[in-house]
Enzyme design. Structure first.
Site, short mmCIF file in Angstrom:
data_model
loop_
_atom_site.label_atom_id
_atom_site.label_comp_id
_atom_site.label_asym_id
_atom_site.label_seq_id
_atom_site.Cartn_x
_atom_site.Cartn_y
_atom_site.Cartn_z
CB THR A 176 62.73 3.73 -1.60
OG1 THR A 176 62.77 2.32 -1.82
CG2 THR A 176 61.38 4.26 -2.02
CD GLU A 232 58.26 5.81 -0.59
OE1 GLU A 232 58.90 6.81 -0.22
OE2 GLU A 232 58.59 4.65 -0.31
CE LYS A 291 57.46 -0.49 19.05
NZ LYS A 291 58.34 -0.64 17.89
CD1 TRP A 305 55.93 2.55 21.92
CD2 TRP A 305 55.37 3.87 20.21
NE1 TRP A 305 55.27 1.78 21.02
CE2 TRP A 305 54.91 2.55 19.96
CE3 TRP A 305 55.14 4.85 19.26
CZ2 TRP A 305 54.22 2.21 18.78
CZ3 TRP A 305 54.45 4.52 18.09
CH2 TRP A 305 54.00 3.21 17.85
#
Ligand code: AMP
Length: 540
Positions: free
Chosen positions: A184, A329, A437, A442
């Protein structure tokens, strides 16, 4: 009672032998690093892959050993994919755009035995070889005439292949055997290795050729711009042989002009890449007033695709720009966006709205969204929360157990925040670490970027959260103007009015020459947050 069906293992080598037998004269075309175009067929590729597999065995590569590559998309890299995995060893594609010390870390962590490199990366290998202790040798992916004098001990790819007779036969083994390894990008902490299996790779290939995904057939010609070191070019080097699709490998030249030339010369129908690549291609097309004659669809993934890009592909070039989402993944494909039958009667703007989402789950991938306490949220297209996935091509843990068990009750947390609607369409609102935030609520940085990308003067945009004494965080818009275009801070802030909720509108705008990207083309927001952490917001 068990069924009475042959229990044949799903092996990667069978993808290529299938193509060689049934599509033996279908072409694989490559722009080479040495210069010029190389052209041969699936039958040629399969024979050379077997010769290369025999050469690997002669060099002492045993089943389970890792073999690394630092290479562009090209026919020799394709042969290596099949030779290494087909022989039961593990193909480890390394991203050459990472920093050299990250590359050294990855090669050492994987304990790669051999390293195969394109000529481009010879200077990099000169630095790596002394610090990569497990490496037993370097193979340069070229012929004798082009071998670099600076690596006197390196082996020559073409000589290895030429020394073999082609008598090698693909071994048969457990389909759960490890086949390839991909680290990754790791924006924080050390990169972690995702270890795919033959089984996961073959069933992922079945899934991605299907009509609502890449829709690949033996009548198509696919050009993967996405590198073979970026999650196995999203699975295309495996899916194309399964479907008998002609492949065009672009080599090192990924600029608009070079890609356009290949699309036209080779009759490419489908292509895939990250948004930054398409941005450059579309600019080139517009500047030179060009049209595509065969290109039908351009798949975009790896980071959020601005709706303006989907629109431009469709309206200016008559190409379907299709949104795909996934991650290392996930092998990597999780969702793909196409319309359902019931959408076809809708007005164009409502169809377009559907097409800007990340799409529906492929068969094989289950998705759910949960709140901060892990409670499932409704699939109503409004509630957004952490996105979790599970399925037979999704990682169950990292190589050498790095980072411990990543799963939560058998589900893999993607790190993305998303909504899912009643029809199954998923929409990423943010990476959980990029979401802004503000006052306990959000704000989606991706929505703010997408909205401003529709402004004609904006070339690229990033939105990050800046610390704010009252609201905790407030959005800052960072913009790269299109070449020759002019626009002011006030004009851009006004542009948001009516497009997003009032309290979402960024507090400030800064103009920059360029934005930083990761090695796989994602906006490097970590770096932007670092750079602008002392930025004084006007209202703060
Ligand atoms: P990687 O493992 O490097 O391929 O990165 C995977 C991450 O890229 C995902 O978790 C997403 O955050 C992001 N990503 C990939 N495709 C998309 C997409 N179509 N829209 C938004 N983000 C995406």
């Amino acid at each position: 009672m068990l069924g009475l069906i042959m229990d044949q293992p799903l092996l990667i080598s069978s993808l290529l032998t299938h193509a060689a037998r049934n599509h033996g004269d279908t072409e694989i075309v490559s722009r080479t690093v040495e210069g010029g175009i190389h052209r041969y067929t699936y039958a040629d590729a399969e024979l050379r892959a077997r010769k290369l597999a025999a050469a690997l065995a002669r060099l002492g590569v045993a089943p389970g050993d890792r073999v690394a590559s630092l290479a562009w998309n090209g026919y020799r890299h394709f042969e290596l994919y099949y030779a290494v995995s087909g022989a039961g060893a593990v193909m480890h594609t390394v991203n050459p755009r990472l920093f050299p010390d990250q590359i050294a870390y990855i090669i050492n962590h994987a304990e790669d035995k051999l390293l195969f490199v394109d000529l481009t990366f010879v200077p990099l290998v000169e630095k790596l070889a002394p610090v990569c202790k497990a490496l037993k040798g370097v193979v340069v992916m070229t012929d004798r005439a082009h071998m670099p004098p600076s690596l006197p001990d390196a082996l020559c790819f073409e000589e290895l292949v030429a020394a073999e007779t082609g008598g090698f036969e693909w071994p048969v083994f457990d389909e759960r055997t490890a086949s390839s390894l991909c680290y990754t990008s790791g924006t924080t902490g050390n990169p972690k290795g995702v270890l795919y299996s033959h089984r996961s790779t073959v069933i992922h290939s079945y899934a991605i050729v299907s009509p609502d995904v890449f829709n690949l057939s033996s009548r198509d010609c696919v050009l993967p711009v996405v590198p073979m070191f970026h999650v196995n070019a999203w699975g295309l080097p495996y899916a194309a042989p399964l479907a008998g699709t002609k492949i065009v490998f672009p080599g090192a030249q990924l600029d608009g002009a070079s890609l356009y030339e290949l699309y036209e010369q080779e009759g490419v129908t489908a292509t895939a890449g990250v948004p930054t690549v398409w941005l450059a291609l579309l600019n080139h097309m517009k500047q030179n007033k060009l049209k595509f004659s065969t290109l039908d669809r351009a798949v975009v993934g790896g980071s959020a695709c601005p709706p303006a890009m989907i629109k431009s592909f469709a309206e200016d070039f008559n190409v379907r720009c299709q949104h795909a989402w996934g991650m290392s993944e996930m092998s990597p494909l999780g969702t793909f966006c196409t319309l359902k039958g019931k959408h076809l009667a809708l007005p164009k703007d409502q169809q377009f709205e559907v097409l800007t989402s990340q799409g529906r789950a492929l068969y094989g991938v289950e998705m759910k969204i949960v709140d901060g306490e892990g409670k499932p949220l409704p699939h109503d297209g409004k509630a957004f929360g952490d996105l979790l996935v599970r399925g037979p091509w999704i990682t169950s843990g990292y190589f050498k157990d790095e980072g411990g068990n990543p799963l939560r009750d058998g589900w893999f947390p993607t790190g993305d925040v998303a909504t899912i609607d009643a029809d199954g369409y998923m929409r990423i609102t943010d990476r959980s670490k990029d979401v802004i935030k503000s006052g306990g609520e959000w704000i989606s940085s991706i929505d703010l970027e997408n909205a401003v990308m529709a402004h004609p003067a904006v070339g690229e945009a990033a939105v990050i959260g800046i610390a704010h004494p009252k609201w905790d965080e407030r959005p800052l818009l960072i913009v790269v103007k299109k070449p020759g275009a002019e626009v002011t801070r006030e004009e851009l802030l006004k542009f948001y009015e009516g497009r997003v909720a009032k309290w979402w509108i960024p507090d400030d705008v800064v103009f920059v020459e360029a934005l930083p990207h990761t090695a796989t083309g994602k906006l490097l927001k970590l770096k932007l947050r670092e750079e602008f952490k002392h930025h004084q917001l006007p209202a703060a």
